[in-house]
Write an enzyme that holds these catalytic residues in place. Sequence first.
Site, PDB file in Angstrom:
ATOM      1  N   GLU A  44      -6.657   6.168  -2.158  1.00 15.39           N
ATOM      2  CA  GLU A  44      -5.804   5.534  -0.765  1.00 15.39           C
ATOM      3  C   GLU A  44      -6.774   3.757  -0.849  1.00 15.39           C
ATOM      4  O   GLU A  44      -6.093   3.571  -0.823  1.00 15.39           O
ATOM      5  CB  GLU A  44      -6.793   5.646   0.489  1.00 15.39           C
ATOM      6  CG  GLU A  44      -6.331   6.618   1.881  1.00 15.39           C
ATOM      7  CD  GLU A  44      -4.958   6.642   1.863  1.00 15.39           C
ATOM      8  OE1 GLU A  44      -4.800   5.130   2.183  1.00 15.39           O
ATOM      9  OE2 GLU A  44      -4.123   7.313   2.071  1.00 15.39           O
TER      10      GLU A  44
ATOM     11  N   HIS B 254       1.412  -0.886  -0.028  1.00 13.45           N
ATOM     12  CA  HIS B 254      -0.055  -0.118  -0.419  1.00 13.45           C
ATOM     13  C   HIS B 254       0.988   0.869  -0.101  1.00 13.45           C
ATOM     14  O   HIS B 254       0.773   2.356  -1.147  1.00 13.45           O
ATOM     15  CB  HIS B 254      -0.930   0.046   1.023  1.00 13.45           C
ATOM     16  CG  HIS B 254      -1.714   1.066   1.390  1.00 13.45           C
ATOM     17  ND1 HIS B 254      -2.834   1.546   1.142  1.00 13.45           N
ATOM     18  CD2 HIS B 254      -1.623   2.481   1.440  1.00 13.45           C
ATOM     19  CE1 HIS B 254      -3.952   2.381   1.556  1.00 13.45           C
ATOM     20  NE2 HIS B 254      -2.456   2.856   1.659  1.00 13.45           N
ATOM     21  N   GLU B 255       2.032   1.358   0.717  1.00 15.86           N
ATOM     22  CA  GLU B 255       2.304   2.211   1.286  1.00 15.86           C
ATOM     23  C   GLU B 255       4.063   2.298  -0.390  1.00 15.86           C
ATOM     24  O   GLU B 255       3.843   3.777  -0.721  1.00 15.86           O
ATOM     25  CB  GLU B 255       3.290   2.700   2.323  1.00 15.86           C
ATOM     26  CG  GLU B 255       3.331   2.280   4.024  1.00 15.86           C
ATOM     27  CD  GLU B 255       1.308   3.572   4.014  1.00 15.86           C
ATOM     28  OE1 GLU B 255       2.541   5.079   2.819  1.00 15.86           O
ATOM     29  OE2 GLU B 255       0.577   3.304   4.536  1.00 15.86           O
TER      30      GLU B 255
END
Length: 262
Positions: free
Chosen positions: A196, A141-142
């Site tokens: 996101e 995700h990051e």
Amino acid sequence: MNKIKNLLLVFVVGFLIACTSTAPITGRRQLKLVDDASIVNSSVASYNQLINQTKAKGLLANNTAEGRRLATIGKRIAKAVETYMIENGMGERLKYLNWEFNLINSKEINAFAMPGGKIAFYTGILPILKNDAGIAFVMGHEIGHVIGGHHAEGASNRQIAGLAAGLTNIFVGGTTSALVSDGLSLGLLKFNRTQEYEADKYGLIFMAMAGYNPEEGIRAEERMAAISSKNASDFTSTHPASEKRIQALKDFLPEAMKYYKK
């Protein structure tokens, strides 16, 4: 005066269209007034300052078993992503990346990424992520925020908010520009939520590329949701509500599984 306004509007619209780009893999169209390279130096400097301050306080946990575990997972995912990007003609997006993975001793349940490939986790999130695959999902995700150019996109969105407020002053006067500015602020939160959701997709894809089962990413998100507020609204938040996020992950899972090689 109206002719000048019309010409100005045409110029702005044309300029914005010319400044669009495409996020890798997902294909989402992005507005990019600022490129990724232009924000790397200042971001890396800020990141280094934070890490140096953390180290001075004795809170850097890189030399612990958990720190080494985090770095191993991070490097494994970064290598898989880089290989995929190069093999699929997107190697130019890697030019400004110098991956770094740090673990900070803190009860905070969080992780973050900065341009240039700078990733940090707080120890508080590790018990919730529970296993290597859970860590791999958040790591993916990051890394997705970095690969997806979300930092530059966010900077571009903020510039657009300022431009739109200025144009509002020109077209309708200052009496309503404050209301428009407030509306734009809420609109930018939507952009952040879009990022996101996209980073979650990257999380599943990238962990799969590195050999971690994407199904574990959903389980990790469910564990994080269990400790978050169940009544929080996502309307004024930069992050989607947990139930929406989990459902989006479940909907995307079949696509992510295409990248998974056991």
